[in-house]
Design a protein around this motif. Structure first.
Motif, mmCIF file in Angstrom:
data_model
loop_
_atom_site.group_PDB
_atom_site.id
_atom_site.type_symbol
_atom_site.label_atom_id
_atom_site.label_comp_id
_atom_site.label_asym_id
_atom_site.label_seq_id
_atom_site.Cartn_x
_atom_site.Cartn_y
_atom_site.Cartn_z
ATOM 1 N N SER A 192 6.923 -16.238 10.223
ATOM 2 C CA SER A 192 7.497 -14.968 10.657
ATOM 3 C C SER A 192 8.986 -15.165 10.905
ATOM 4 O O SER A 192 9.436 -16.276 11.248
ATOM 5 C CB SER A 192 6.802 -14.442 11.903
ATOM 6 O OG SER A 192 6.873 -15.381 12.955
ATOM 7 N N PHE B 120 2.574 -4.159 3.896
ATOM 8 C CA PHE B 120 2.490 -5.278 2.963
ATOM 9 C C PHE B 120 3.033 -4.900 1.594
ATOM 10 O O PHE B 120 2.886 -3.753 1.138
ATOM 11 C CB PHE B 120 1.031 -5.714 2.787
ATOM 12 C CG PHE B 120 0.491 -6.460 3.965
ATOM 13 C CD1 PHE B 120 0.011 -5.786 5.071
ATOM 14 C CD2 PHE B 120 0.479 -7.844 3.968
ATOM 15 C CE1 PHE B 120 -0.474 -6.486 6.168
ATOM 16 C CE2 PHE B 120 -0.014 -8.545 5.060
ATOM 17 C CZ PHE B 120 -0.483 -7.867 6.158
ATOM 18 N N GLY B 121 3.615 -5.886 0.928
ATOM 19 C CA GLY B 121 3.948 -5.743 -0.475
ATOM 20 C C GLY B 121 2.715 -5.942 -1.331
ATOM 21 O O GLY B 121 1.635 -6.285 -0.844
ATOM 22 N N GLN B 122 2.886 -5.750 -2.636
ATOM 23 C CA GLN B 122 1.782 -5.862 -3.584
ATOM 24 C C GLN B 122 1.436 -7.310 -3.920
ATOM 25 O O GLN B 122 0.436 -7.561 -4.559
ATOM 26 C CB GLN B 122 2.103 -5.103 -4.874
ATOM 27 C CG GLN B 122 2.085 -3.600 -4.690
ATOM 28 C CD GLN B 122 0.683 -3.103 -4.395
ATOM 29 O OE1 GLN B 122 0.309 -2.902 -3.239
ATOM 30 N NE2 GLN B 122 -0.120 -2.914 -5.418
ATOM 31 N N LYS C 87 -9.446 -16.479 2.578
ATOM 32 C CA LYS C 87 -8.843 -15.419 3.375
ATOM 33 C C LYS C 87 -7.324 -15.554 3.385
ATOM 34 O O LYS C 87 -6.763 -16.589 3.032
ATOM 35 C CB LYS C 87 -9.394 -15.453 4.802
ATOM 36 C CG LYS C 87 -9.044 -16.688 5.594
ATOM 37 C CD LYS C 87 -9.641 -16.595 6.969
ATOM 38 C CE LYS C 87 -9.301 -17.816 7.797
ATOM 39 N NZ LYS C 87 -9.878 -17.732 9.157
ATOM 40 N N VAL C 88 -6.676 -14.481 3.780
ATOM 41 C CA VAL C 88 -5.229 -14.470 3.891
ATOM 42 C C VAL C 88 -4.806 -15.342 5.083
ATOM 43 O O VAL C 88 -5.408 -15.279 6.158
ATOM 44 C CB VAL C 88 -4.711 -13.027 4.087
ATOM 45 C CG1 VAL C 88 -3.209 -13.010 4.233
ATOM 46 C CG2 VAL C 88 -5.148 -12.147 2.913
ATOM 47 N N TYR D 140 2.699 -14.337 3.992
ATOM 48 C CA TYR D 140 1.307 -14.773 4.058
ATOM 49 C C TYR D 140 0.905 -15.251 2.674
ATOM 50 O O TYR D 140 1.527 -14.878 1.680
ATOM 51 C CB TYR D 140 0.375 -13.611 4.443
ATOM 52 C CG TYR D 140 0.544 -13.083 5.844
ATOM 53 C CD1 TYR D 140 1.482 -12.093 6.126
ATOM 54 C CD2 TYR D 140 -0.244 -13.562 6.879
ATOM 55 C CE1 TYR D 140 1.634 -11.596 7.415
ATOM 56 C CE2 TYR D 140 -0.107 -13.063 8.175
ATOM 57 C CZ TYR D 140 0.832 -12.085 8.427
ATOM 58 O OH TYR D 140 0.972 -11.595 9.704
ATOM 59 N N ARG E 54 1.598 -13.283 -7.541
ATOM 60 C CA ARG E 54 0.607 -14.308 -7.876
ATOM 61 C C ARG E 54 1.331 -15.508 -8.452
ATOM 62 O O ARG E 54 1.964 -15.412 -9.507
ATOM 63 C CB ARG E 54 -0.407 -13.763 -8.882
ATOM 64 C CG ARG E 54 -1.517 -14.750 -9.186
ATOM 65 C CD ARG E 54 -2.629 -14.133 -10.030
ATOM 66 N NE ARG E 54 -3.279 -12.997 -9.383
ATOM 67 C CZ ARG E 54 -4.166 -13.080 -8.403
ATOM 68 N NH1 ARG E 54 -4.531 -14.263 -7.954
ATOM 69 N NH2 ARG E 54 -4.700 -12.009 -7.885
ATOM 70 N N PHE F 71 2.023 -12.837 -0.071
ATOM 71 C CA PHE F 71 2.313 -11.485 0.401
ATOM 72 C C PHE F 71 3.468 -11.509 1.389
ATOM 73 O O PHE F 71 3.497 -12.322 2.306
ATOM 74 C CB PHE F 71 1.096 -10.887 1.127
ATOM 75 C CG PHE F 71 -0.064 -10.594 0.226
ATOM 76 C CD1 PHE F 71 -1.142 -11.463 0.165
ATOM 77 C CD2 PHE F 71 -0.078 -9.453 -0.554
ATOM 78 C CE1 PHE F 71 -2.222 -11.199 -0.660
ATOM 79 C CE2 PHE F 71 -1.153 -9.176 -1.387
ATOM 80 C CZ PHE F 71 -2.222 -10.051 -1.442
ATOM 81 N N PHE G 65 -1.481 -16.928 7.452
ATOM 82 C CA PHE G 65 -0.099 -16.770 7.896
ATOM 83 C C PHE G 65 0.725 -17.987 7.479
ATOM 84 O O PHE G 65 0.289 -19.134 7.615
ATOM 85 C CB PHE G 65 -0.083 -16.608 9.413
ATOM 86 C CG PHE G 65 1.262 -16.718 10.055
ATOM 87 C CD1 PHE G 65 1.611 -17.866 10.748
ATOM 88 C CD2 PHE G 65 2.171 -15.686 9.976
ATOM 89 C CE1 PHE G 65 2.844 -17.982 11.356
ATOM 90 C CE2 PHE G 65 3.413 -15.780 10.588
ATOM 91 C CZ PHE G 65 3.740 -16.931 11.282
ATOM 92 N N MET H 10 -1.848 -16.129 -4.058
ATOM 93 C CA MET H 10 -1.151 -14.850 -3.971
ATOM 94 C C MET H 10 -0.303 -14.909 -2.706
ATOM 95 O O MET H 10 -0.817 -15.259 -1.640
ATOM 96 C CB MET H 10 -2.198 -13.729 -3.863
ATOM 97 C CG MET H 10 -1.648 -12.350 -4.037
ATOM 98 S SD MET H 10 -1.356 -12.014 -5.772
ATOM 99 C CE MET H 10 -1.564 -10.251 -5.774
ATOM 100 N N ALA I 271 1.994 -3.446 10.436
ATOM 101 C CA ALA I 271 2.720 -4.144 9.384
ATOM 102 C C ALA I 271 2.460 -3.481 8.038
ATOM 103 O O ALA I 271 1.379 -2.960 7.785
ATOM 104 C CB ALA I 271 2.297 -5.612 9.338
ATOM 105 N N TYR J 78 7.480 -11.264 7.375
ATOM 106 C CA TYR J 78 6.419 -12.267 7.310
ATOM 107 C C TYR J 78 6.153 -12.662 5.861
ATOM 108 O O TYR J 78 6.309 -11.862 4.955
ATOM 109 C CB TYR J 78 5.105 -11.705 7.886
ATOM 110 C CG TYR J 78 5.246 -11.114 9.254
ATOM 111 C CD1 TYR J 78 5.668 -9.796 9.414
ATOM 112 C CD2 TYR J 78 4.980 -11.865 10.388
ATOM 113 C CE1 TYR J 78 5.831 -9.243 10.671
ATOM 114 C CE2 TYR J 78 5.138 -11.315 11.649
ATOM 115 C CZ TYR J 78 5.562 -9.998 11.778
ATOM 116 O OH TYR J 78 5.713 -9.455 13.028
ATOM 117 N N GLN K 178 -2.715 -16.153 0.070
ATOM 118 C CA GLN K 178 -4.159 -16.079 -0.107
ATOM 119 C C GLN K 178 -4.529 -16.906 -1.323
ATOM 120 O O GLN K 178 -4.253 -16.510 -2.461
ATOM 121 C CB GLN K 178 -4.613 -14.632 -0.270
ATOM 122 C CG GLN K 178 -6.121 -14.471 -0.357
ATOM 123 C CD GLN K 178 -6.525 -13.015 -0.520
ATOM 124 O OE1 GLN K 178 -5.824 -12.228 -1.153
ATOM 125 N NE2 GLN K 178 -7.663 -12.642 0.066
#
Lengths: 108, 112
Positions: free
Chosen positions: B48, B103-105, B42-43, B35, B108, B91, B45, B89, B101, B33, B37
């Motif tokens: 996928s 998530f990566g860090q 908010k984050v 995503y 940015r 993700f 989608f 950002m 799921a 996925y 932000q």
């Protein structure tokens, strides 16, 4: 209307306090996730639950499927708990639908 | 502990330039996925990906966006011609069979 609502948006607490963050959702779900986002931006999964209650250390997550509501509790809060706590749901398709997050600050 | 790795952590690009954001999902995961932000929001989608094809995309994921899994380990998000509003950002996330799921860090992206 957002499909996932969180409250409060912002929360401040003194170290040691018991904290509750609430999440309500309006869609059918297969799972609900509680995530933590630190100031640097990275997201960490805390809990995934579809029923009942889970506990990990000082964190407890509960879900009431009938009421479409979940809570995240932090016992004996600490300044290092300061972060944004995000509720997200898996609904139908496999993507996550996110809430707006709750910004928690715990002061010593 | 296995983790999702994203590079770079921060990318600054000029408006109109192409950017590629890279992700290395956890090795035995099957679903991938992206995503994003936007600051203060908010984050959301984006897309996928499963079995080497897009399984779902949001209305944000227009013709300027593409994803690829070129070599069985990397999972990339390309933005063809960046706009100021692409600053966010980004993700990457992956999962195995169950709904949990990882998530990566995040990367940015700043478009100037």
């Amino acid at each position: 209307k957002n499909e996932v609502e969180q409250s409060p948006q912002n929360l401040t607490a003194q170290e040691g306090e018991f904290i509750t963050i609430n999440c309500s959702y309006s869609v059918g779900i297969s799972a609900l996730h509680w995530l933590q986002q630190h100031p640097g931006g990275g997201i960490v999964s805390l809990f995934m639950l579809s029923s009942g209650k889970k506990k990990h250390g000082r964190l407890i997550a509960t879900i009431n499927i009938q009421e479409k509501h979940s809570s995240l509790h932090i016992t004996a809060s600490h300044p290092r708990d300061s972060a944004v706590y995000i509720c997200a749901v898996s609904s139908g398709t496999d993507k996550l639908i996110f809430g707006t997050g709750t910004r928690l600050q715990v002061f010593p | 502990e296995p983790e999702v790795t994203q590079t770079p952590s921060h990318q600054v690009t000029q408006m109109g330039q192409e950017v590629i954001l890279r992700c290395v999902p956890i090795s035995n995961h099957l679903y991938f996925y992206w995503y994003r932000q936007i600051l203060g929001q908010k984050v959301e989608f984006l897309v996928s990906f499963y079995n080497n094809e897009i399984s779902e995309k949001s209305e944000i994921f227009d013709d300027q966006f593409s994803v690829e899994r070129p070599d069985g380990s990397n999972f990339t998000l390309k933005i063809r011609s960046t706009k100021l509003e692409d600053s966010a950002m980004y993700f990457c996330a992956s999962r195995k069979e169950g709904p949990e799921a990882f998530f990566g860090q995040g990367t940015r992206l700043t478009v100037v």
